[in-house]
Design an enzyme around this catalytic site. Structure first.
Site, mmCIF file in Angstrom:
data_model
loop_
_atom_site.group_PDB
_atom_site.id
_atom_site.type_symbol
_atom_site.label_atom_id
_atom_site.label_comp_id
_atom_site.label_asym_id
_atom_site.label_seq_id
_atom_site.Cartn_x
_atom_site.Cartn_y
_atom_site.Cartn_z
ATOM 1 C CB SER A 139 -0.873 0.031 1.019
ATOM 2 O OG SER A 139 -1.600 1.488 1.303
ATOM 3 C CE1 TYR A 152 -3.333 -1.936 5.774
ATOM 4 C CE2 TYR A 152 -3.353 0.436 4.665
ATOM 5 C CZ TYR A 152 -3.501 -0.857 4.626
ATOM 6 O OH TYR A 152 -3.641 -1.533 3.136
#
Length: 254
Positions: A139, A152
């Site tokens: 990501s 995250y």
């Protein structure tokens, strides 16, 4: 090895296949004639996908070593694998570090880091023999941190670091290692699972003209793993045009 002409002889394990980018990747590779082992925890969704696409459903939790061991045996017994696409992962919560929830961090570490490590480790003998490919979907959260994203950010940055190390460790074994780093992708479940309500999930994409879709990312994955074997697309950042950076996202008022 890796080209469209011989795609009917290619085989891939794709994780996170019950929804989102993983499911779209299964469809994209099956459309090109690959043998695809679709992996996720939700067996009912995998069976439906298998019926629709001809993929081979392998229900498993890649964060559980016993599941991974059984999965690797089943793949080898079938036809073996030359490509692994690690899509399984996810985010939980938006708490600041001061209010970090242990369970959320543990989920993100297991789903994004440990699951990727365990399955890749188990399939490496087959992948080495095939001089194949490992593709990890990380990501842009691995590239730039943001408030409320520390858990995250940490998980995806770790997965990115693992990917880079694997490329160095396996280059002499002929293994190709690719990283795809998506920005804003609108899928049915990612933001819903992270934020816990449909209204909160919808707000993530509100006013954004043409956010990426799972199919957009899957097409990039398909291209990357289908390129000639000597072509290694080390890392690909893919964002919607409206997103110039993690912190620069254009929203049109409605």
């Amino acid at each position: 090895m890796n080209n469209k002409e011989n795609s009917s002889t290619r085989s891939a394990v794709v994780t996170g296949a019950s929804s989102g980018i993983g499911q779209a990747t299964v469809r994209a590779l099956r459309d090109q004639g690959w043998t695809v082992f679709a992996v996720a925890r939700r067996a009912d969704r995998l069976e439906q996908l298998a019926q629709q696409t001809g993929a081979i459903a392998l229900p498993a939790d890649v964060s559980v070593q016993n599941d991974v061991d059984e999965l690797a045996k089943a793949v080898e017994a079938a036809c073996g694998v030359d490509t692994l696409v690690n899509c399984a992962g996810g985010a939980r919560g938006t708490e600041y570090w001061a209010d970090a929830v242990d369970e959320n961090w543990e989920f993100m570490w297991q789903a994004n880091v440990m699951g990727t490590m365990r399955l890749t480790r188990s399939l490496l003998p087959q992948l080495r023999q095939a001089r194949g490919t490992v593709l990890n979907v990380t990501s842009t959260a691995a590239l730039a941190s943001y408030e409320g994203g520390s858990g995250y950010n940490a998980a995806k940055a770790a997965e990115r670091a693992m990917t880079q190390a694997l490329r160095l460790e396996e280059v002499e074994n002929g293994l190709r290692v690719i990283e795809i780093l998506p920005g804003l992708v609108q899928t049915e479940e990612f933001s819903l699972r992270r934020l816990g309500s449909q209204s909160a999930a919808d707000s993530v994409y509100a006013g954004v003209e043409n956010p990426l879709t799972a199919e957009d990312v899957a097409e990039v994955i398909r291209y990357a793993v289908s390129a000639p074997a000597h072509v290694n697309l080390d890392e690909i950042v893919i964002r919607p045009q409206a997103q110039a950076a993690n912190h620069k996202l254009i929203r049109n008022a409605k």
